[in-house]
Scaffold this active site. Sequence first.
Site, PDB file in Angstrom:
ATOM      1  N   GLU A 114       6.659  -6.478  13.085  1.00 55.55           N
ATOM      2  CA  GLU A 114       5.958  -6.263  11.818  1.00 55.55           C
ATOM      3  C   GLU A 114       6.369  -4.964  11.143  1.00 55.55           C
ATOM      4  O   GLU A 114       5.801  -4.588  10.127  1.00 55.55           O
ATOM      5  CB  GLU A 114       4.440  -6.260  12.066  1.00 55.55           C
ATOM      6  CG  GLU A 114       3.934  -7.576  12.658  1.00 55.55           C
ATOM      7  CD  GLU A 114       2.414  -7.685  12.695  1.00 55.55           C
ATOM      8  OE1 GLU A 114       1.731  -6.689  12.378  1.00 55.55           O
ATOM      9  OE2 GLU A 114       1.922  -8.783  13.028  1.00 55.55           O
ATOM     10  N   ASN A 306     -13.307  -3.124   8.244  1.00 58.23           N
ATOM     11  CA  ASN A 306     -14.564  -3.878   8.225  1.00 58.23           C
ATOM     12  C   ASN A 306     -15.587  -3.314   9.206  1.00 58.23           C
ATOM     13  O   ASN A 306     -15.274  -2.492  10.056  1.00 58.23           O
ATOM     14  CB  ASN A 306     -14.280  -5.335   8.586  1.00 58.23           C
ATOM     15  CG  ASN A 306     -13.626  -5.473   9.954  1.00 58.23           C
ATOM     16  OD1 ASN A 306     -12.424  -5.329  10.073  1.00 58.23           O
ATOM     17  ND2 ASN A 306     -14.413  -5.735  10.991  1.00 58.23           N
ATOM     18  N   ASP A 351     -15.684  -9.366   7.393  1.00 59.26           N
ATOM     19  CA  ASP A 351     -14.412  -8.804   7.869  1.00 59.26           C
ATOM     20  C   ASP A 351     -13.494  -8.467   6.691  1.00 59.26           C
ATOM     21  O   ASP A 351     -12.284  -8.632   6.768  1.00 59.26           O
ATOM     22  CB  ASP A 351     -13.702  -9.773   8.851  1.00 59.26           C
ATOM     23  CG  ASP A 351     -12.448  -9.170   9.476  1.00 59.26           C
ATOM     24  OD1 ASP A 351     -12.369  -7.934   9.595  1.00 59.26           O
ATOM     25  OD2 ASP A 351     -11.534  -9.942   9.822  1.00 59.26           O
TER      26      ASP A 351
END
Length: 735
Positions: A114, A306, A351
């Site tokens: 990533e 969150n 979330d």
Amino acid sequence: MKTHRKLWTLETMRGSRALLVGMVVPLVLGACAQDETERSADPGLDGRAGASTTVAQIDDARIENAADEPGTWLAYGRDFREQRFAPLTQINRESVSDLGLEFVVDVPTAGALEATPLVVDGRIYFTSTYSVVYAVDATSGETLWVYDPQIPKDFNRRACCGPINRGVAVYEGMVYVGTLDGRLVALNAETGAEVWNVNTVIDQERNYSITGAPRVARGKVFIGNGGAEFGVRGYVTAYDAFSGEQVWRFFTVPGDPSLPFEHPEMELAAETWKGGEWWEVGGGGTVWNSIVYDPEFNHLYLGVGNGAPWVRVIRSPGGGDNLFLTSIVAVDADTGEMKWYYQTVPGDNWDYTAVQDMTLADMRVDGEDRKVIMQAPKNGFFYVIDRSNGELLRAHPYSQVTWASHVDMETGRPVENTQLDYFDRPQWILPGPLGGHDWQAMAFDEAKGVVYIPTQDIAGFYSVDAEFKETGVFKRNPGTLNLGTDMRNGFSLVADYLDEQPMYKGNLIAFDPLSGETIWSVEHPFYWNGGVLATAGDLVFQGDALGFFSAYDADTGEKLWSHNNFVAMLAPPVTYEVDGTQYVAILAGGSGRITNFFGSMDEVATMKFGNFGRLYVYALGGDVVLQQPQIVDRSIPEPPELTATEAELKVGEQNYSMLCVGCHGGGAASSGVLPDLRLLSPERHAIFDQIVVDGALAATGMPGFADVLSRDEAEYVRQWIISRAIADRAAIQDD
Ligand code: CA
């Protein structure tokens, strides 16, 4: 347009808090001293002694003036502004048809890559899974050094979304990486040798992890962490870039109210948390992705995550906004003192993180020149905020949104859709926990005034934990996720609501942040795709889940070029130039965790070819040809005998849904990255309890669950997997 400033400055409360600030100092120093015991380097040493004096000589001025060196990629989003726009034009609308693969670097991992590669002085620096750092030659791919922080492979149980890492920071001859187990490490950029290494975790009993890239500026390294769902309390720490000593720490949510506030902003925050025992569960608010430095105001912007647990009546039953959840918080980069904040979702219930990448720009808004910060957080609204003071300028939806009707520009607050309250009845809500946009980076072309966003319309199925509804009690489970939603019964519950489920979609959109207009939109076959790069060649680059890396016309969205890499891509591409040649680079390797939760399809590369890690680098005239990998046989073999009772299968399903679903997939159907348990061999069935309870495969990344699962319960999980294999085999044969 008349706007309301949702603004709070430290100045407004400084007088009354002066005494408190004084009281807090010894506490903060105490925390420093504790950290120093973890340091590998001599704290008295000037860390510069270990830094390279020949490569990566990057300072603040160089990052700030990155426009002067268009061939480099100096920082996470290229420079401090993080626009991910490259001023290179050799590869453009006309020439892109000649783009080809120049070289490939194999990265030995089956997990998701990533990271944003950084490119400076002819070297590429990037990370793989388990926080392993690579330095490779930018024109040949030759490996120069590899740094492996030796994270135990079963540590991945302590990270929600795999052992992933989003990249390094490079500064003053050093390379900085945050490790999965919560350390921040400084390396010599030339040799990869460790210079210093600090443990950033305040509570070793809690599942803190680091997956985000550090940011550097002002002689400091800034790092947050992840772990909200496991029950942690978020914070960001600044360390001296040379010595590794802690400079300041900013908590994002209040802690145990019986203890003193760590800094004055915590007193303000504590007033917005009411009832409940949020500090026991952790509170959340982790800064796991985006931290942006703004040299014009010396601000550091923190993108806050969150709440933990997700369900707000569990977290804060008396209501309240729960500061600083889902907020952008601006702090002074030198002291960590708050300058302003803007909360996108007061009392988060879904979330909805505000950790997605943030972009700085100068923009003419309603006839006035503004210095703005922009973000497309999970909640589906695109925010344009004045970064001098936190004034909200725009909040248009960029994806499908049902949780709120709009953002009230007078109050700066969203207007929630009360019909979608999910306490009494489960609800499909858009966006879901993956957000309308997640960590996959967007890009901004300042001249065009257009932002390119990888978006998705994926509804979340929200229901409240059945035990909490019955007893009013929620106990933190240190061994697994603490969402407050009904994970345990989710798989069977969702079956009753499938006819209400909205379609899943993934898109690449060109979006006008001021008008809220979607200029063009490309729909992808699958919902979960890669980050974005925009260039002055009028191109937008993006990789997708099916394994194709493509270039789109920035003005029309027309696909101008595409290359099959045979592997799913999530990472954002970058571009750079060495000796007059422009290159485009992207890390490939898909994620199982996310697609396992939300389902997959046969054409997704991880399903078709399995998963592997690679760095692909392209240039005009590149002529490397890839062989198509073998297509994976995913047919379900004859399963072993099913012996469990219905009641035992139910227990098996509940434990699977709590402990196994994230890696091995809903209904025991994997997305191809991690093993599909319906396909288990008889040999693996025979030692199932040794693997699942005792951790026989811990060294490969499959942890043991002896702390939360008995041998009988493990057997019920195995039996439930067999029941799924039988059901799915029958369904396929019926087709
Ligand atoms: Ca989260």
